[in-house]
Scaffold this motif. Structure first.
Motif, PDB file in Angstrom:
ATOM      1  N   ARG A  51      46.140  50.898  20.977  1.00 41.91           N
ATOM      2  CA  ARG A  51      46.010  51.133  22.417  1.00 41.91           C
ATOM      3  C   ARG A  51      46.098  52.631  22.729  1.00 41.91           C
ATOM      4  NH1 ARG A  51      49.828  49.664  27.537  1.00 41.91           N
ATOM      5  NH2 ARG A  51      48.158  49.690  29.083  1.00 41.91           N
ATOM      6  N   ALA A  52      47.007  53.330  22.063  1.00 47.89           N
ATOM      7  CA  ALA A  52      47.126  54.772  22.277  1.00 47.89           C
ATOM      8  C   ALA A  52      45.856  55.489  21.840  1.00 47.89           C
ATOM      9  CB  ALA A  52      48.342  55.304  21.518  1.00 47.89           C
ATOM     10  N   HIS A  53      45.307  55.051  20.726  1.00 48.14           N
ATOM     11  CA  HIS A  53      44.079  55.669  20.208  1.00 48.14           C
ATOM     12  C   HIS A  53      42.910  55.444  21.171  1.00 48.14           C
ATOM     13  CE1 HIS A  53      41.300  57.181  17.210  1.00 48.14           C
ATOM     14  NE2 HIS A  53      40.575  56.078  17.313  1.00 48.14           N
ATOM     15  N   LEU A  54      42.794  54.232  21.700  1.00 49.75           N
ATOM     16  CA  LEU A  54      41.735  53.946  22.660  1.00 49.75           C
ATOM     17  C   LEU A  54      41.886  54.823  23.899  1.00 49.75           C
ATOM     18  CD1 LEU A  54      41.649  50.035  22.453  1.00 49.75           C
ATOM     19  CD2 LEU A  54      39.849  51.593  21.697  1.00 49.75           C
ATOM     20  N   GLY A  55      43.124  54.987  24.355  1.00 48.08           N
ATOM     21  CA  GLY A  55      43.362  55.829  25.519  1.00 48.08           C
ATOM     22  C   GLY A  55      42.938  57.268  25.288  1.00 48.08           C
ATOM     23  N   GLU A  56      43.204  57.772  24.084  1.00 51.58           N
ATOM     24  CA  GLU A  56      42.800  59.142  23.744  1.00 51.58           C
ATOM     25  C   GLU A  56      41.276  59.302  23.768  1.00 51.58           C
ATOM     26  OE1 GLU A  56      44.535  59.702  19.943  1.00 51.58           O
ATOM     27  OE2 GLU A  56      46.603  59.847  20.699  1.00 51.58           O
ATOM     28  N   LYS A  57      40.582  58.222  23.501  1.00 46.49           N
ATOM     29  CA  LYS A  57      39.113  58.246  23.491  1.00 46.49           C
ATOM     30  C   LYS A  57      38.513  57.887  24.849  1.00 46.49           C
ATOM     31  CE  LYS A  57      38.897  59.190  19.068  1.00 46.49           C
ATOM     32  NZ  LYS A  57      38.393  60.509  18.595  1.00 46.49           N
ATOM     33  N   GLY A  58      39.363  57.728  25.856  1.00 49.50           N
ATOM     34  CA  GLY A  58      38.876  57.411  27.191  1.00 49.50           C
ATOM     35  C   GLY A  58      38.464  55.966  27.377  1.00 49.50           C
ATOM     36  N   ILE A  59      39.015  55.078  26.552  1.00 52.11           N
ATOM     37  CA  ILE A  59      38.702  53.652  26.630  1.00 52.11           C
ATOM     38  C   ILE A  59      39.907  52.904  27.183  1.00 52.11           C
ATOM     39  CG2 ILE A  59      38.090  51.579  25.314  1.00 52.11           C
ATOM     40  CD1 ILE A  59      36.747  53.488  23.271  1.00 52.11           C
ATOM     41  N   PRO A  60      39.790  52.275  28.354  1.00 47.06           N
ATOM     42  CA  PRO A  60      40.922  51.575  28.945  1.00 47.06           C
ATOM     43  C   PRO A  60      41.212  50.246  28.239  1.00 47.06           C
ATOM     44  CG  PRO A  60      38.983  51.267  30.307  1.00 47.06           C
ATOM     45  CD  PRO A  60      38.581  52.203  29.208  1.00 47.06           C
ATOM     46  N   SER A  61      42.469  49.855  28.234  1.00 46.99           N
ATOM     47  CA  SER A  61      42.874  48.550  27.709  1.00 46.99           C
ATOM     48  C   SER A  61      44.156  48.144  28.426  1.00 46.99           C
ATOM     49  CB  SER A  61      43.103  48.599  26.195  1.00 46.99           C
ATOM     50  OG  SER A  61      44.152  49.507  25.881  1.00 46.99           O
ATOM     51  N   VAL A  62      44.442  46.847  28.444  1.00 48.73           N
ATOM     52  CA  VAL A  62      45.610  46.333  29.163  1.00 48.73           C
ATOM     53  C   VAL A  62      46.295  45.278  28.311  1.00 48.73           C
ATOM     54  CG1 VAL A  62      46.428  45.152  31.246  1.00 48.73           C
ATOM     55  CG2 VAL A  62      44.502  46.746  31.400  1.00 48.73           C
ATOM     56  N   ILE A  63      47.616  45.244  28.371  1.00 49.24           N
ATOM     57  CA  ILE A  63      48.383  44.203  27.684  1.00 49.24           C
ATOM     58  C   ILE A  63      48.680  43.088  28.676  1.00 49.24           C
ATOM     59  CG2 ILE A  63      50.517  43.620  26.474  1.00 49.24           C
ATOM     60  CD1 ILE A  63      50.682  46.588  25.647  1.00 49.24           C
ATOM     61  N   TYR A  64      48.051  41.931  28.475  1.00 48.04           N
ATOM     62  CA  TYR A  64      48.353  40.718  29.235  1.00 48.04           C
ATOM     63  C   TYR A  64      48.910  39.691  28.255  1.00 48.04           C
ATOM     64  CZ  TYR A  64      45.352  42.473  33.024  1.00 48.04           C
ATOM     65  OH  TYR A  64      44.784  43.221  34.024  1.00 48.04           O
ATOM     66  N   TYR A  65      50.231  39.386  28.312  1.00 44.30           N
ATOM     67  CA  TYR A  65      51.232  39.849  29.278  1.00 44.30           C
ATOM     68  C   TYR A  65      52.354  40.497  28.492  1.00 44.30           C
ATOM     69  CZ  TYR A  65      48.575  37.104  32.572  1.00 44.30           C
ATOM     70  OH  TYR A  65      47.552  36.624  33.332  1.00 44.30           O
TER      71      TYR A  65
END
Length: 380
Positions: free
Chosen positions: A301-315
């Motif tokens: 998730r951190a790596h995706l964020g660094e690449k400008g890709i959003p993600s969410v943890i449900y739940y």
């Protein structure tokens, strides 16, 4: 990149939306205008139920059937623990008690064996009376209603389908919302069928129940709004939101087809390195969310964020571990899946307007992080 791209959808139907909203404003029938009935009728035809009763939000859509059934103090309602709080919240608001049940590791929906164990426990203890089940079609995939309805018939339980994430989905030829004795959904903007504010609806084939739901949603009215035959609440879908939903419903099936393409591309691109969701059995998910599982979730998730890709943890936490719900009953067989999923699950961008280029970038980024030599993980 958008996690859910409402802007692209808005551009697609901008002129129709503007005309629909302007028409409501010009007519001035802001509460229970003709568009509300038109939307109810069109949604009933799409889902395949006799009645749709629109209301103010998805939470009320779950609460009002409890009121209509007379469920309250001393009653038990069985709910999955891995879901949004509203599913259990309405039970507590009705002064009954939610009984938490585990979910299936493949579908994320209510686990039948766990449900059976919970019902047996409540009956044996004798403190509460089993009254209802609220299965959730999590992330858009229908729960196992064949098994659930068989249990409900045997035990004399009401089944309220929580279809907040699944309108547009189906299972074996039946549309989500049409399962159970009554279905409930939300039109929160991020849902597969969402408005531009809050909204909800209930689905049923029962004439008497439909009348009761309309009454409870309008201050318990009888023949007129000044004739109160029961204690109700104020829960009406605004006319403007109904007008918006009419236009969105018109393109929903087309969007459902596009969602299937996106989900299939994810499954094919990721299924060998993470546990990647797929349609299961005879069902079509509405793909409100697209979930993957990996033990490397937090780093990914951190790596995706660094690449400008959003993600969410449900739940992030199951309901039985939340402060508000920790003292309510739970199935005696444990809630291992509900407790493990928050450590592994991650939801990726999912909407009908996700381009192949953006999706391929998401897939490539995940593959590069996880590593192409990872051991094969069977797809869900």
């Amino acid at each position: 990149m958008q996690f859910i791209d409402l802007g692209a959808q808005r551009e697609r139907i901008r002129d129709r939306l503007k005309a629909a909203i302007d028409n409501v404003v010009e007519e001035g029938r802001y509460i229970l205008g003709p568009q509300v009935t038109e939307f109810e009728n069109k949604l009933a035809a799409y889902v395949g139920t006799k009645h749709v009763v629109a209301c103010a939000n998805g939470t009320d859509a779950l609460l009002l059937p409890l009121f209509a059934a007379g469920i309250g103090p001393g009653d038990a309602v069985f709910v999955p623990s891995f879901t949004f709080a509203a599913t259990a919240e309405v039970v507590a608001l009705a002064k009954a008690e939610p009984v938490f049940v585990d979910v299936d590791a493949e579908t994320y929906n209510i686990d039948i064996a766990s449900l059976e164990a919970a019902i047996t426990m409540i009956k044996k203890e004798g403190r509460l009376k089993p009254k209802a089940i609220i299965p959730v079609d999590l992330f858009g995939l229908a729960a196992d209603y064949e098994a659930i309805m068989a249990i409900a018939k045997r035990e004399g339980l009401l089944v309220i389908e929580d279809a907040a994430q699944s309108i547009g989905g189906s299972s074996d030829g039946t549309m989500c919302g049409a399962f159970g004795h009554v279905g409930s959904t939300s039109f929160y903007p991020a849902k597969p069928l969402g408005c531009y504010g809050d909204g909800g609806a209930m689905f049923t084939n029962d004439d008497v129940l439909a009348d009761q739901l309309r009454s409870f949603a309008f201050h318990g009215k009888g023949e007129t709004q000044y004739d109160n035959v029961r204690v109700g609440i104020n829960s009406r879908l605004d006319t403007i939101q109904a007008a918006i939903l009419i236009e969105k419903l018109a393109i929903l099936e087309d969007e459902m087809v596009a969602r299937q393409v996106v989900a299939k591309r994810y499954a094919e691109g990721l299924g060998d390195i993470v546990k990647a969701s797929r349609n299961l059995g005879g069902g079509r998910s509405a793909w409100a969310q697209y979930a993957i599982e990996t033990p490397k979730r937090d780093g990914l998730r951190a790596h995706l964020g660094e690449k400008g890709i959003p993600s969410v943890i449900y739940y992030v936490k199951p309901l039985h571990q939340q402060i508000a719900y920790k003292n309510y009953p739970r199935t005696p067989t444990g809630l291992a899946v509900s407790e493990d999923l928050p450590k592994r699950i991650l939801c990726l961008p999912m909407h009908p307007y996700l381009s192949e280029a953006d999706q391929d970038r998401i897939i490539e980024t995940i593959r590069n992080y996880i590593g192409s030599n990872s051991a094969h993980v069977a797809a869900a």
